[in-house]
Write a protein that holds these residues in place. Structure first.
Motif, PDB file in Angstrom:
ATOM      1  N   LEU A 100      -8.511  -6.757   7.148  1.00  0.00           N
ATOM      2  CA  LEU A 100      -8.323  -6.355   5.745  1.00  0.00           C
ATOM      3  C   LEU A 100      -9.496  -5.513   5.264  1.00  0.00           C
ATOM      4  N   LYS A 101     -10.680  -5.885   5.699  1.00  0.00           N
ATOM      5  CA  LYS A 101     -11.889  -5.140   5.328  1.00  0.00           C
ATOM      6  C   LYS A 101     -11.793  -3.708   5.879  1.00  0.00           C
ATOM      7  N   GLU A 111     -10.641   2.054   4.959  1.00  0.00           N
ATOM      8  CA  GLU A 111      -9.857   3.227   5.321  1.00  0.00           C
ATOM      9  C   GLU A 111      -9.133   3.833   4.121  1.00  0.00           C
ATOM     10  N   VAL A 112      -8.478   2.993   3.299  1.00  0.00           N
ATOM     11  CA  VAL A 112      -7.710   3.547   2.179  1.00  0.00           C
ATOM     12  C   VAL A 112      -8.579   3.785   0.944  1.00  0.00           C
ATOM     13  N   GLY A 113      -9.696   3.061   0.844  1.00  0.00           N
ATOM     14  CA  GLY A 113     -10.666   3.333  -0.215  1.00  0.00           C
ATOM     15  C   GLY A 113     -10.274   2.888  -1.612  1.00  0.00           C
ATOM     16  N   ILE A 114      -9.140   2.167  -1.747  1.00  0.00           N
ATOM     17  CA  ILE A 114      -8.775   1.728  -3.096  1.00  0.00           C
ATOM     18  C   ILE A 114      -9.416   0.376  -3.400  1.00  0.00           C
ATOM     19  N   THR A 115      -9.385  -0.004  -4.664  1.00  0.00           N
ATOM     20  CA  THR A 115      -9.981  -1.258  -5.107  1.00  0.00           C
ATOM     21  C   THR A 115      -9.144  -2.440  -4.617  1.00  0.00           C
ATOM     22  N   LEU A 122       0.811  -1.224   0.000  1.00  0.00           N
ATOM     23  CA  LEU A 122       0.000   0.000   0.000  1.00  0.00           C
ATOM     24  C   LEU A 122       0.841   1.270   0.000  1.00  0.00           C
ATOM     25  N   ILE A 123       2.091   1.178   0.468  1.00  0.00           N
ATOM     26  CA  ILE A 123       2.929   2.379   0.543  1.00  0.00           C
ATOM     27  C   ILE A 123       3.229   2.919  -0.861  1.00  0.00           C
TER      28      ILE A 123
END
Ligand code: ADP
Ligand code: MG
Length: 382
Positions: A180-181, A186-190, A152-153
């Motif tokens: 993970l959910k 939180e990050v909102g990406i796919t 994710l970074i």
């Protein structure tokens, strides 16, 4: 279609992969909406990993295209795609500490001041106190969270996860599913999550694509797939279904089917198969939708319910429920799950019983299919 309309959707168009003469993935079309938690679910060997690898660019597609936000990325090498992958084997660098593992993608791009971003990522996966440890000093679940942070970074638009929880024991897997959910929200990406575990897919995903033999057999929200399976494979693979073969007697607002010496009903709009009088149909009903009455109490069952008489051949006490297997003319091993509220002591193996349920809870499938498709065998589970 313009970029505006597709947003950052991942779109697979006619994508396929053949190895020699073997079609691992048959041409498939799939749209994964931006920001969704999407699961590819299916048994081992059905083509999940191959599909994921084609999205990542790790596998060249035999036909078709991959696009992201309306832009064709089929020809791009993996490192030029705004996509990262998390594998089951966490693939952490054993000699680097956790913060350096997470920093890896930034360092590779020549970014020097990484501390703020690394700290944020470790915070996100709740490993702030573990920054200086080596991977072998963490549990499996913690290592997997490091792998997620490390992906994710790089701020990918899409995170691909290939059976990321496969190596964890059941309890930890459940915790990590929720974790993970939470991270995805939180990050909102796919997130595109590959799993062979139907409970995992249903727990986590907004949309599940059920794959079978290199094809997407059905796609939908978990509850919709569960309540309205369109094939015997989906009915059996996603949870458990009782499938009863019958012959159509009449079809109006309700379909009436002769099965096991009696008549059963289902709403016409819950039947995905064509109905002709005299034609065959498979009736499906989930085990928890069925109530069990001792045969002595048969006269108190409300009118209008579907009924099947039979005999209990097995019962297992599971805690929240008791699971019965009932032998009947309509099916040799019908499954019934009863919540443990007031247990009827007469409901033991050998007891004559009546299974009854609301006809609205019955679905109809094409009888030309294999009635046992998708039933998990002991061999599959190994
Ligand atoms: N490099 C390869 N060469 C030949 N066959 C392959 C290769 N990779 C995968 N396959 C086959 O393609 C099918 C799908 O594989 P895969 O996508 O890994 O399935 P899944 O991830 O659903 O278990 C399997 O039958 C597998 O044996
Ligand atoms: Mg796989």
């Amino acid at each position: 279609m313009t970029q505006q309309q597709t947003g950052g959707d991942v779109r697979l168009t006619g994508i396929s992969k053949t190895y020699g003469s073997f079609a691992a993935v048959k041409p498939l079309d799939l749209t994964v909406p931006q920001g969704s938690f999407f699961a590819l679910l299916g048994a081992s060997g059905c083509g999940k990993t191959t599909t994921l690898r084609m999205i990542a660019g790790l596998e060249e597609a035999t036909t078709g295209t991959v696009s992201l936000g309306g832009q064709d990325i089929t020809g791009l090498p993996p490192y030029k795609r705004p996509v990262n992958t998390v594998f089951q084997s966490y693939a952490l660098f054993p000699h680097l500490d956790i913060s350096e593992n997470v920093a890896f993608g930034l360092r590779r791009r020549g970014i020097r001041s990484v501390k703020k971003q690394v700290d944020e990522m470790l915070e996100l996966v709740q490993l702030g106190d573990f920054a200086k440890r080596k991977p072998h000093q963490l549990s499996g679940g913690q290592q997997q969270r490091v792998a997620v942070a490390r992906a994710l970074i790089n701020h990918p638009q899409v995170l691909l996860l290939d059976e990321p929880l496969g190596a964890l024991d059941l309890k930890l897997r459940r915790q990590m599913q929720l974790e993970l959910k939470r991270i995805q929200t939180e990050v909102g990406i796919t997130f595109i999550h590959v799993t062979h575990d139907q409970e995992e897919a249903m727990t986590m995903a907004d949309t599940v694509a059920v794959m079978n033999g290199g094809r997407v057999e059905q796609l939908g929200a978990p509850a919709d797939l569960y309540e309205n399976p369109r094939t015997t494979f989906v009915a059996n693979f996603l949870g458990t279904s009782n499938l009863i073969e019958g012959e159509v007697v009449s079809a109006d607002t309700d379909i009436v089917v002769a099965a096991g010496g009696g008549k059963l009903r289902l709403p016409t709009d819950r039947c995905t198969a064509p109905t002709v009088n005299g034609g065959k149909l498979l009736l499906g009903v989930r085990p928890e939708k069925i109530s069990l009455a001792h045969a002595d109490d048969a006269d108190v069952i409300a009118d209008g319910r579907n009924r099947v008489t039979g005999r209990i051949v097995d019962s297992s006490f599971i805690g929240v429920s008791t699971q019965y297997v009932v032998e009947s003319p309509a099916g040799k091993a019908l499954q019934v799950y009863e919540q443990n509220i007031e247990r009827d002591a007469r409901l033991t193996p050998g007891a004559e019983v009546v299974l009854h349920w609301n006809p609205a809870h019955t679905f109809g499938l094409d009888a030309a299919q294999d009635i046992d498709a998708g039933v998990e065998t002991v061999e599959d589970a190994a």
